[in-house]
Design an enzyme around this catalytic site. Sequence first.
Site, PDB file in Angstrom:
ATOM      1  N   LYS A   1      11.151 -29.879 -47.673  1.00 20.53           N
ATOM      2  CA  LYS A   1      11.592 -30.652 -46.728  1.00 20.53           C
ATOM      3  C   LYS A   1      10.834 -31.358 -46.028  1.00 20.53           C
ATOM      4  CE  LYS A   1      14.789 -30.986 -42.850  1.00 20.53           C
ATOM      5  NZ  LYS A   1      15.123 -30.155 -41.340  1.00 20.53           N
TER       6      LYS A   1
ATOM      7  N   ALA B   1      20.325 -32.495 -39.143  1.00 15.94           N
ATOM      8  CA  ALA B   1      20.155 -32.934 -37.452  1.00 15.94           C
ATOM      9  C   ALA B   1      21.273 -33.165 -36.850  1.00 15.94           C
ATOM     10  CB  ALA B   1      19.028 -33.698 -37.326  1.00 15.94           C
TER      11      ALA B   1
ATOM     12  N   ASN C   1      20.783 -25.774 -37.980  1.00 17.34           N
ATOM     13  CA  ASN C   1      20.191 -24.758 -37.338  1.00 17.34           C
ATOM     14  C   ASN C   1      20.354 -24.576 -35.976  1.00 17.34           C
ATOM     15  OD1 ASN C   1      18.288 -22.947 -36.431  1.00 17.34           O
ATOM     16  ND2 ASN C   1      16.445 -24.043 -37.149  1.00 17.34           N
TER      17      ASN C   1
END
Lengths: 68, 256
Positions: B97, B184, B206
């Site tokens: 990534k 994100a 996350n």
Amino acid sequence: MTRVRVNGEEAEIGAGTIAELLVARGIDPGARFLAVAVNGAVVRRAEWPEAALAAGDEVEIVRPLQGG
Amino acid sequence: MSDPLLIAGTALNSRLFLGTAGYPNQQVMLDALEASGAELATMSIRRISLDGYSGSLVDLLGDRVRLLPNTSGCVTARDAILTAELAREALETDWVKLELIGDRETLYPDVEQLVPAADELVRKGFVVLPYCNDDPVTCQKLADVGCAAVMPLGSLIGSGRGLANPAAIELICARSPVPVVLDAGIGTASDAALAMELGCDAVMVNTAIARSHDPRRMAAAMRAAVEAGRLARLAGRIPERLFAEPSSPQLGLVGS
């Protein structure tokens, strides 16, 4: 003694090879998931016992950690 | 219903990618991973403590999921490429990534460096998944240099503000020749569902899980949301209308 930088810090090392440097730092060269670069180039694990360090070398020793 | 996501020829049965940072502790992270159903988890590459090295998260994760190392924190193409190469050596994976940060306060990608860095990594044999702007042109350029997927931001990393520009994400999804992974900004489950409804192929989460009050439960919620959003996308939403459209039959009304 040889002056190098290890993970951004100045270090005086007696070690001649990457494998010896790791051992001197208390890191088992056989530990999984380690990687090493010298002067911006990855040195493969198989080469650690032979890869000699020279004065001024910049050594990076890394491992995976939590990340996003 | 089998509906795998194909990235560089690898089939993933879960369309939720999980980040592994910021959980209250390692056990909660592992439980959240289990609850999420994710088959891909991201990791960072960091300098080892010079005091020694003991054990590794990889031992715990490696058997359960495919690992996707990132180049988080890198601000130069040189550092990002070296980090990717170190990751390949450490984790024995070609997948990376690619993150190239142009501004430390917003963690916005540095597009000018990102495209050539992605190009170089592709040439070095990497399967590159770049974190990028929600910009169709950037995404197209990244696909053109051979990236296996693109990972446009929904909003700023860790901000939890969801999809700041859903129209841009929808446009990227409509035109991208490679899978689109919303990366994100996800704040809660509905953000993940919306991303999938707009046509994203997967969602990366996350902070929204790790920092929630109950990461195990939020991981399950994200799993359900990604699945719901994907199903809704495949089913096809109805067009929006300005006025009401009765759903009950209009014939045979009592008193008519």
